[in-house]
Scaffold this motif. Structure first.
Motif, short mmCIF file in Angstrom:
data_model
loop_
_atom_site.label_atom_id
_atom_site.label_comp_id
_atom_site.label_asym_id
_atom_site.label_seq_id
_atom_site.Cartn_x
_atom_site.Cartn_y
_atom_site.Cartn_z
N ASN A 1 3.11 8.43 1.50
CA ASN A 1 2.38 9.53 0.88
C ASN A 1 2.79 10.84 1.55
O ASN A 1 3.33 10.83 2.65
N ILE B 1 -4.91 16.91 0.93
CA ILE B 1 -4.86 16.13 -0.31
C ILE B 1 -4.94 17.05 -1.54
O ILE B 1 -4.22 16.88 -2.52
N HIS C 1 -10.52 9.21 -4.11
CA HIS C 1 -9.64 9.54 -2.98
C HIS C 1 -10.15 10.79 -2.28
O HIS C 1 -10.17 10.87 -1.05
N PHE D 1 -11.49 5.81 -0.75
CA PHE D 1 -11.30 6.33 0.61
C PHE D 1 -12.69 6.48 1.20
O PHE D 1 -13.43 7.40 0.86
N ASP E 1 2.15 2.93 3.38
CA ASP E 1 1.22 4.02 3.04
C ASP E 1 1.99 5.25 2.56
O ASP E 1 1.50 6.38 2.71
N ARG F 1 4.50 18.07 1.58
CA ARG F 1 3.65 18.85 2.49
C ARG F 1 4.41 19.18 3.79
O ARG F 1 3.85 19.17 4.88
N HIS G 1 -9.54 1.93 1.53
CA HIS G 1 -9.16 2.64 2.76
C HIS G 1 -10.42 2.72 3.62
O HIS G 1 -11.37 3.43 3.25
N HIS H 1 -5.95 0.27 6.75
CA HIS H 1 -6.02 1.20 7.90
C HIS H 1 -6.65 0.46 9.09
O HIS H 1 -5.95 -0.01 9.97
N TYR I 1 -5.50 19.37 11.06
CA TYR I 1 -5.54 18.77 9.72
C TYR I 1 -6.75 19.32 8.95
O TYR I 1 -6.63 19.70 7.78
N HIS J 1 0.86 -1.20 0.00
CA HIS J 1 0.00 0.00 0.00
C HIS J 1 0.89 1.24 0.00
O HIS J 1 1.47 1.58 1.03
N HIS K 1 1.38 5.40 -1.93
CA HIS K 1 0.98 6.49 -2.84
C HIS K 1 2.31 7.13 -3.28
O HIS K 1 2.60 8.28 -2.97
N GLY L 1 1.07 13.28 2.86
CA GLY L 1 0.24 13.89 3.89
C GLY L 1 0.22 13.17 5.21
O GLY L 1 0.35 13.77 6.28
N SER L 2 0.07 11.84 5.18
CA SER L 2 -0.13 11.13 6.44
C SER L 2 0.98 10.12 6.75
O SER L 2 1.00 9.56 7.85
N TYR M 1 -3.96 11.35 -6.78
CA TYR M 1 -3.60 12.76 -6.59
C TYR M 1 -3.76 13.54 -7.91
O TYR M 1 -3.18 14.60 -8.09
N GLN N 1 -10.53 4.26 9.09
CA GLN N 1 -9.29 4.89 9.57
C GLN N 1 -9.58 5.90 10.67
O GLN N 1 -8.88 5.93 11.69
O1 NIG Z 1 -3.78 6.60 3.00
N1 NIG Z 1 -6.45 8.00 3.77
C1 NIG Z 1 -6.36 8.54 2.69
N2 NIG Z 1 -5.30 8.84 1.97
C2 NIG Z 1 -3.95 8.86 2.39
C3 NIG Z 1 -3.51 10.20 2.86
C4 NIG Z 1 -3.52 11.16 1.78
C5 NIG Z 1 -2.93 12.53 2.08
O2 NIG Z 1 -3.11 13.11 3.16
O3 NIG Z 1 -2.29 13.01 1.14
C6 NIG Z 1 -3.71 7.74 3.41
O4 NIG Z 1 -3.43 7.97 4.58
#
Ligand code: NIG
Ligand code: FE
Length: 420
Positions: free
Chosen positions: A332, A118, A191, A227, A330, A95, A255, A278, A108, A86, A88, A334-335, A158, A258
């Motif tokens: 990515n 996102i 997403h 998501f 995961d 970020r 997803h 998640h 957030y 998993h 991205h 952002g998270s 994205y 979460q």
């Molecule tokens: O897997 N949960 C959704 N999407 C991503 C986070 C995406 C982001 O914040 O860019 C995840 O945690």
């Protein structure tokens, strides 16, 4: 071949075709039928023929009539190639400013309202050229490969418009073509709501009716993902996507649960999802549903850590229901801005209380299952693809124990030694 000439001849022909042998090694096969911890075979050897594992076992049983290149493993441990099921990995920008803002107390949600989150990455990804997306993702990928990753899943999500989603998936496919790694691609159109839409149902209609057929026609995706969350899409909207995916023969991933429990895991399970990911808020009914459907539970400790979550995934329940648990990065912006699957092994143990053996299974056998690769990858077994890693560790548990260490010595991909 000499089928009628007796066993000795057949054996000789087969053995002579071995290309490489590693001896003086310890094998963590992770194979289900081997009851030893880690499916271990100590004082072992492993032989490769072309891109397949041709033989493995105790070194004392290694046949001598072969012309393979011999490699002295110097007592090192060998595991299957690691699989990150998993990520991205492909995106524009980063970020880090949002991270700094969060540390001054801005939430957030507030960041998202100010046009961050996102949607900020969507903007940067739309503006990035295909080549620059490829280069930035390749750089991140090389960190994973240096740690023994030989298989990785990469999602879109994205872009949220036709051209950018296809651009992301093409970049993911190109990484698989040009780097020593198997890549599974996943279309994550659902997403987030792109800025040009105000109506989530209308956007989902477009994803289901236009994008899924298009992506499938182009052969760009192996699976679909959604998501399913209050801040993203509800179960009805996700079901639209699952129906379209089923119609077009795409595997399903999701997803779910979460940040809250919407029942997304049970819904995905009812469509035969290969994984649900998640799962912090997964309840007993959700566990029961994914057990019945044979869906893999993918835990993402990097996102739990980075978002400073407190709700733990129901590990004990998953364990007692014998649901296969996988661990992934995961990766990515952002998270979970990480490029280390080994770090996730440690976090799975420290944060989620998995055992080191469960964690390693989570990035090998169960990760393969979460991508539908289990017949070909994820364990050391005769006939499987010769993807494996030599590690300078005194036991396989050390891979989960260390923080920020990289004991990877050599990676074998499709039977070939790829330098780190
Ligand atoms: O897997 N949960 C959704 N999407 C991503 C986070 C995406 C982001 O914040 O860019 C995840 O945690
Ligand atoms: Fe994710």
């Amino acid at each position: 071949m000499a089928q009628d000439s007796g066993n000795a001849t057949i054996d000789l022909v087969t053995v002579n075709r071995w290309t490489h042998i590693w001896h003086n090694v310890q094998l963590a096969t992770m194979a289900e039928q081997n009851p030893a911890p880690y499916g271990a075979i100590e004082n072992a050897a492993i032989a490769v023929e072309g891109d397949r594992i041709a033989w493995l076992g105790a070194a004392a049983d290694l046949p001598t009539d072969h012309r393979a290149t011999l490699h002295d493993g110097q007592g090192l441990w060998i595991t299957p190639g690691l699989i990150d099921c998993h990520t991205h990995l492909v995106y524009g920008g980063n970020r880090s400013q949002e991270f700094e803002l969060r540390l001054t107390g801005v939430s957030y949600d507030e960041i998202a309202r100010r046009g961050g989150g996102i949607v900020a990455t969507v903007d940067a990804t739309r503006k990035a050229s295909e080549e620059s997306l490829y280069q930035s993702a390749a750089k991140r990928l090389s960190s994973f490969l240096n740690e023994g990753v030989t298989g990785i899943e990469i999602k879109s999500g994205y872009g949220l418009d036709r051209d950018t989603e296809l651009k992301m998936l093409k970049v993911a496919r190109r990484l698989g073509d040009e780097k020593p790694v198997d890549v599974a691609t996943t279309f994550l159109g659902a997403h987030a709501l792109p800025p040009e839409y105000t109506d989530k149902d209308a956007y989902i209609d477009w994803v289901a009716d236009t994008m899924i057929p298009d992506v499938v026609k182009k052969g760009h995706a192996d699976a679909v993902d959604v998501f399913c969350e209050g801040i993203a899409f509800n179960t009805d909207q996700c079901e639209r996507i699952f129906k379209a995916a089923t119609e077009h023969g795409l595997s399903i991933k999701a997803h779910v649960e979460q940040l809250s429990n919407l029942g997304g895991a049970a819904l995905a399970a009812s469509y035969g999802a290969i994984s649900v990911d998640h799962l912090e808020y997964l309840d007993a009914a959700g566990v029961e549903a994914i057990k019945k459907s044979g869906t893999v539970a993918v835990l993402l400790p990097g996102a739990f850590y980075f978002l400073r979550e407190t709700q733990l995934p129901p590990v004990d329940r998953l364990r007692s229901a014998q649901v296969p648990i996988a661990i992934a990065s995961d990766a990515n912006p952002g998270s979970s801005p990480t490029c280390s699957l080994l770090l996730m092994l440690n976090m799975a143990c420290t944060l989620f209380r998995l055992t080191p053996e469960e964690s390693l299974r989570g990035v090998t056998r169960h990760a393969a299952q979460a991508l539908g690769w289990e017949k070909r990858l994820g364990t050391l077994e005769v006939g499987k693809q010769a993807d494996f890693v030599l590690w300078d560790v005194s036991s396989p548990g050390e891979l989960s124990y260390a923080i920020g260490a990289n004991p990877c010595v050599d990676v074998i991909k499709n039977g070939r030694i790829v330098s780190r």
